[in-house]
Design an enzyme around this catalytic site. Structure first.
Site, PDB file in Angstrom:
ATOM      1  N   CYS A  73      -9.835 -35.213  -8.164  1.00 46.57           N
ATOM      2  CA  CYS A  73      -9.456 -33.999  -8.903  1.00 46.57           C
ATOM      3  C   CYS A  73      -9.559 -32.716  -8.100  1.00 46.57           C
ATOM      4  CB  CYS A  73     -10.278 -33.881 -10.185  1.00 46.57           C
ATOM      5  SG  CYS A  73     -12.053 -33.594  -9.914  1.00 46.57           S
ATOM      6  N   HIS A 112     -15.412 -32.285 -12.605  1.00 47.40           N
ATOM      7  CA  HIS A 112     -13.965 -32.423 -12.811  1.00 47.40           C
ATOM      8  C   HIS A 112     -13.309 -31.056 -12.782  1.00 47.40           C
ATOM      9  CE1 HIS A 112     -10.210 -34.213 -13.779  1.00 47.40           C
ATOM     10  NE2 HIS A 112     -10.081 -33.551 -14.912  1.00 47.40           N
ATOM     11  N   ASP A 127      -3.346 -31.575 -16.090  1.00 48.29           N
ATOM     12  CA  ASP A 127      -4.319 -32.282 -15.257  1.00 48.29           C
ATOM     13  C   ASP A 127      -3.591 -33.403 -14.530  1.00 48.29           C
ATOM     14  OD1 ASP A 127      -6.450 -33.726 -14.191  1.00 48.29           O
ATOM     15  OD2 ASP A 127      -7.622 -33.749 -16.042  1.00 48.29           O
TER      16      ASP A 127
END
Length: 275
Positions: A73, A112, A127
């Site tokens: 991420c 994250h 995302d």
């Protein structure tokens, strides 16, 4: 003095099958997110090999656009955020706590990164870096209704300033991560990334995880276990038996150019044996 970072927009868009810059619209955001999760795999080969992951934009760009790699991420969403901003989107980064597989009220580290995008006054989260359960479409932030994506449905709930993202998996709503809207600085990504790639409790350290989306399917690799999850069908799972099989799957199924490392084969063999 450090040279200013310049996003290679032409190459980046080319990888996403755009010949020119698309407009900053909701339709574009939907298409970008779907294409990005299909083109750039989630992968933890660096942390598997215990090689520190660099999250400066130039290093991420080199890894994704030149080295034939994916990332996690703090890499995928950080470069994606720069892409959105370059295209004219009103976008900024957020951080969250992963609760998937554990209690929803847990307070793990902020490991994250996701992106908040505002279009015509309406807020969405986008995302492209949440592994095997990454949402493949933007989600309305200010709605608790079930929201469709090209893959599973998702929904968001808000309690005391904290949002929880849930996905509908095999008939039940499972929490993925929690987040809030506090302002994030670049150093927050550096600190979160440092934990993910170096801390003994990091789920990625010394582990081989890869994920990629496709039309109505997801592919995942967890050490030696390779799976294809097709919408509405039973998952197909294969336990890979050799290092060569694993390397082939990484190349052919996930599109990853496997990095050279003197202990690569030995580490992969150990992970297969322990699976």
């Amino acid at each position: 003095m450090t040279e200013a970072f310049k996003l290679d927009l032409h190459t980046y868009l080319g990888r996403l099958d755009y010949s020119s810059a698309p407009p900053a619209t909701l339709d574009t955001l939907r298409e970008l997110q779907a294409r990005h999760t299909a083109e750039f795999p989630f992968e933890t080969l660096a942390s598997m090999l215990r090689v520190p992951v660099q999250v400066e934009p130039a290093a991420i760009q080199d890894k994704l656009l030149r080295q034939g790699r994916g990332g996690y991420c703090f890499e995928l969403n950080r470069l994606y955020l720069l892409l959105l901003q370059a295209l004219g989107f009103d976008a900024r980064g957020l951080t969250g706590r992963v609760v998937m597989g554990g209690p929803e009220d847990a307070l793990p580290a902020r490991t994250h990164m996701l992106v908040l995008v505002t279009i015509d006054g309406v807020r969405y989260i986008s995302d492209v870096g949440f592994g095997g359960m990454v949402p493949t479409g933007p989600l309305l932030l200010d709605s608790e209704a079930e929201q469709a994506t090209p893959h599973e449905p998702y929904r968001l709930s808000l309690v005391d300033g904290t949002y929880t993202l849930r996905a509908l998996v095999t008939g039940s709503w499972r929490a993925m991560y929690v987040f809030d809207l506090q302002k994030v600085a670049d150093i927050d990504y550096v600190v979160g990334n440092w934990y993910v790639c170096t801390h003994p409790d990091s789920p990625f350290l010394g582990q081989m995880i890869a994920a990629r989306t496709g039309p109505e399917l997801r592919k995942t690799l967890n050490n030696g276990s390779f799976a294809i999850h097709r919408l509405g069908q039973a998952s197909e799972r294969v336990q890979l038996q050799s290092v060569d099989e694993v390397l082939r799957v990484l190349r052919e199924e996930f599109g990853i150019r496997v990095p050279e490392h003197p202990e690569l084969r030995q580490i992969v063999e150990r992970l297969i044996a322990g699976a």
